[in-house]
Design an enzyme around this catalytic site. Structure first.
Site, PDB file in Angstrom:
ATOM      1  N   LYS A   1     -16.262  -7.895 -31.026  1.00 32.40           N
ATOM      2  CA  LYS A   1     -17.601  -8.224 -31.534  1.00 32.40           C
ATOM      3  C   LYS A   1     -17.440  -9.100 -32.767  1.00 32.40           C
ATOM      4  O   LYS A   1     -16.790  -8.704 -33.741  1.00 32.40           O
ATOM      5  CB  LYS A   1     -18.371  -6.964 -31.905  1.00 32.40           C
ATOM      6  CG  LYS A   1     -19.782  -7.277 -32.425  1.00 32.40           C
ATOM      7  CD  LYS A   1     -20.562  -6.019 -32.767  1.00 32.40           C
ATOM      8  CE  LYS A   1     -20.376  -5.568 -34.181  1.00 32.40           C
ATOM      9  NZ  LYS A   1     -21.269  -6.131 -35.188  1.00 32.40           N
TER      10      LYS A   1
ATOM     11  N   THR B   1     -30.486   0.115 -39.158  1.00 34.93           N
ATOM     12  CA  THR B   1     -30.256   1.479 -39.660  1.00 34.93           C
ATOM     13  C   THR B   1     -30.264   1.526 -41.184  1.00 34.93           C
ATOM     14  O   THR B   1     -30.283   2.602 -41.772  1.00 34.93           O
ATOM     15  CB  THR B   1     -28.943   2.061 -39.115  1.00 34.93           C
ATOM     16  OG1 THR B   1     -27.943   1.060 -39.194  1.00 34.93           O
ATOM     17  CG2 THR B   1     -29.098   2.525 -37.688  1.00 34.93           C
TER      18      THR B   1
ATOM     19  N   ARG C   1     -14.548  -0.035 -38.599  1.00 30.16           N
ATOM     20  CA  ARG C   1     -13.586   0.435 -39.605  1.00 30.16           C
ATOM     21  C   ARG C   1     -12.539   1.431 -39.112  1.00 30.16           C
ATOM     22  O   ARG C   1     -11.404   1.381 -39.603  1.00 30.16           O
ATOM     23  CB  ARG C   1     -14.343   0.952 -40.831  1.00 30.16           C
ATOM     24  CG  ARG C   1     -14.872  -0.197 -41.678  1.00 30.16           C
ATOM     25  CD  ARG C   1     -15.955   0.223 -42.615  1.00 30.16           C
ATOM     26  NE  ARG C   1     -17.169   0.568 -41.891  1.00 30.16           N
ATOM     27  CZ  ARG C   1     -18.273   1.014 -42.460  1.00 30.16           C
ATOM     28  NH1 ARG C   1     -18.316   1.185 -43.757  1.00 30.16           N
ATOM     29  NH2 ARG C   1     -19.344   1.278 -41.738  1.00 30.16           N
TER      30      ARG C   1
ATOM     31  N   ASP D   1     -36.309 -16.177 -34.995  1.00 32.07           N
ATOM     32  CA  ASP D   1     -36.902 -17.445 -35.453  1.00 32.07           C
ATOM     33  C   ASP D   1     -38.050 -17.779 -34.511  1.00 32.07           C
ATOM     34  O   ASP D   1     -38.422 -16.934 -33.687  1.00 32.07           O
ATOM     35  CB  ASP D   1     -35.802 -18.541 -35.454  1.00 32.07           C
ATOM     36  CG  ASP D   1     -36.030 -19.591 -36.541  1.00 32.07           C
ATOM     37  OD1 ASP D   1     -37.168 -20.087 -36.648  1.00 32.07           O
ATOM     38  OD2 ASP D   1     -35.081 -19.914 -37.265  1.00 32.07           O
TER      39      ASP D   1
ATOM     40  N   LYS E   1     -27.799 -11.736 -34.090  1.00 31.71           N
ATOM     41  CA  LYS E   1     -29.151 -11.254 -34.407  1.00 31.71           C
ATOM     42  C   LYS E   1     -30.132 -12.384 -34.697  1.00 31.71           C
ATOM     43  O   LYS E   1     -30.712 -12.489 -35.782  1.00 31.71           O
ATOM     44  CB  LYS E   1     -29.108 -10.292 -35.604  1.00 31.71           C
ATOM     45  CG  LYS E   1     -28.324  -9.013 -35.354  1.00 31.71           C
ATOM     46  CD  LYS E   1     -28.480  -8.021 -36.490  1.00 31.71           C
ATOM     47  CE  LYS E   1     -27.754  -6.709 -36.274  1.00 31.71           C
ATOM     48  NZ  LYS E   1     -26.285  -6.792 -36.314  1.00 31.71           N
TER      49      LYS E   1
ATOM     50  N   ASP F   1     -22.686 -10.979 -32.165  1.00 26.05           N
ATOM     51  CA  ASP F   1     -23.714 -10.189 -32.861  1.00 26.05           C
ATOM     52  C   ASP F   1     -24.365 -11.058 -33.938  1.00 26.05           C
ATOM     53  O   ASP F   1     -24.132 -10.881 -35.127  1.00 26.05           O
ATOM     54  CB  ASP F   1     -23.058  -8.945 -33.464  1.00 26.05           C
ATOM     55  CG  ASP F   1     -24.072  -7.971 -34.021  1.00 26.05           C
ATOM     56  OD1 ASP F   1     -25.268  -8.109 -33.722  1.00 26.05           O
ATOM     57  OD2 ASP F   1     -23.650  -7.055 -34.762  1.00 26.05           O
TER      58      ASP F   1
HETATM   59  O1  C5P Z   1     -17.111  -0.036 -39.225  1.00 26.51           O
HETATM   60  P1  C5P Z   1     -18.139   0.466 -38.264  1.00 26.51           P
HETATM   61  O2  C5P Z   1     -17.541   1.161 -37.044  1.00 26.51           O
HETATM   62  O3  C5P Z   1     -19.188   1.301 -38.933  1.00 26.51           O
HETATM   63  O4  C5P Z   1     -18.806  -0.871 -37.726  1.00 26.51           O
HETATM   64  C1  C5P Z   1     -19.887  -0.893 -36.873  1.00 26.51           C
HETATM   65  C2  C5P Z   1     -20.288  -2.302 -36.544  1.00 26.51           C
HETATM   66  O5  C5P Z   1     -21.562  -2.251 -35.930  1.00 26.51           O
HETATM   67  C3  C5P Z   1     -20.434  -3.230 -37.737  1.00 26.51           C
HETATM   68  O6  C5P Z   1     -20.123  -4.544 -37.282  1.00 26.51           O
HETATM   69  C4  C5P Z   1     -21.881  -3.113 -38.102  1.00 26.51           C
HETATM   70  O7  C5P Z   1     -22.381  -4.264 -38.728  1.00 26.51           O
HETATM   71  C5  C5P Z   1     -22.517  -2.921 -36.728  1.00 26.51           C
HETATM   72  N1  C5P Z   1     -23.800  -2.215 -36.733  1.00 26.51           N
HETATM   73  C6  C5P Z   1     -23.980  -0.929 -37.246  1.00 26.51           C
HETATM   74  N2  C5P Z   1     -25.198  -0.327 -37.207  1.00 26.51           N
HETATM   75  C7  C5P Z   1     -26.208  -0.954 -36.663  1.00 26.51           C
HETATM   76  C8  C5P Z   1     -26.050  -2.226 -36.127  1.00 26.51           C
HETATM   77  C9  C5P Z   1     -24.823  -2.836 -36.180  1.00 26.51           C
HETATM   78  O8  C5P Z   1     -23.054  -0.327 -37.753  1.00 26.51           O
HETATM   79  N3  C5P Z   1     -27.375  -0.344 -36.604  1.00 26.51           N
END
Ligand code: C5P
Length: 234
Positions: free
Chosen positions: A35, A122, A213, A67, A64, A62
């Site tokens: 992603k 979120t 992460r 517009d 998003k 991703d």
């Molecule tokens: O590091 P982590 O596993 O939390 O990363 C989740 C990924 O999903 C990140 O790229 C974050 O920007 C994305 N994301 C999220 N929550 C959302 C939408 C996207 O954590 N509601």
């Protein structure tokens, strides 16, 4: 050798091309998709995407988009050339924008990207929604925007783990549910408030998981990826 594929996108949240490439290679070797989001895309553009993606690796752009309809349709056409599996757009962009995006994606026929609606970020709570003129609960707004996205021809939704079951119940098996907020057993939650393990999320009905992460901040990302693959396959 054909690799076993897993329904997981590794979130590559870095502007650094070399770091991104190293992580993308680890993900691809394990049969995960990648992603790439705004942080990477703004720094490296479409050529950067081509540079980090191994042929055949599922790609989730991703970006998003949000517009006017004509601009989003053009952006979808430009992004579709990279043959991503998924592209995200904000459902709050409204029906005309969503329909224009779906029509632009449909121009690519068999290789068209699937469009995922982002409902309520979120990071927003009911107070933040009220500040933008949206009254009611976050849950109500998520369902309202999800319904709009599906009715306007989008293929799926980005959703938090606890939204998988209600959205699946509301929209049935065809809508693709792509889920961040995933934490393998024993890993830190970081800033994610409500997490599920990969297995829990798949059992709840997720189609794809997004994991960042726990892989990219692990001391040994290859080991982290292997452990997640084993957990899913078990
Ligand atoms: O590091 P982590 O596993 O939390 O990363 C989740 C990924 O999903 C990140 O790229 C974050 O920007 C994305 N994301 C999220 N929550 C959302 C939408 C996207 O954590 N509601």
């Amino acid at each position: 050798m054909t690799r076993r594929r897993h329904p997981v996108f590794c979130a590559i949240d870095t502007p650094d091309l070399a770091n991104a490439k190293a992580l993308a290679d680890i993900a691809a070797a394990a049969g995960f998709g990648i992603k790439l989001g705004k942080e990477f895309f703004a720094a490296n553009g479409p050529q950067g995407v081509r540079d980090v993606r191994e042929p055949g690796t599922p790609l989730f752009l991703d970006v998003k988009f949000h517009d006017i309809p004509n601009t989003v349709a053009g952006a979808i056409r430009s992004a579709a050339v990279l043959a991503p599996t998924f592209i995200t757009i904000h459902a709050a962009g409204g029906p005309a924008m969503l329909r224009a995006a779906a029509a632009a994606a449909a121009e690519f026929g068999q290789v068209r990207p699937k469009l995922l609606g982002v409902t309520v970020l979120t990071s927003l709570d009911a107070g933040d929604l009220a500040a933008t003129g949206v009254t009611g609960s976050v849950e109500q707004q998520v369902l309202r925007l999800a319904r709009l996205a599906v009715d306007c021809g989008l293929d799926g939704l980005i959703c938090a783990p606890q939204e998988i079951m209600p959205l699946r119940a509301a929209f049935g098996p065809k809508v693709q549910l792509v889920v961040p907020g995933i934490r393998p057993a024993g890993s830190k939650a970081d800033d994610q408030k409500r997490v599920m393990t990969p297995r829990e999320a798949l059992e709840a009905g997720a189609d794809w998981l997004v994991i960042g992460r726990p892989i990219n901040a692990a001391p040994d990302p290859a080991k982290a990826v292997a452990a997640i693959a084993a957990e899913i396959a078990a």
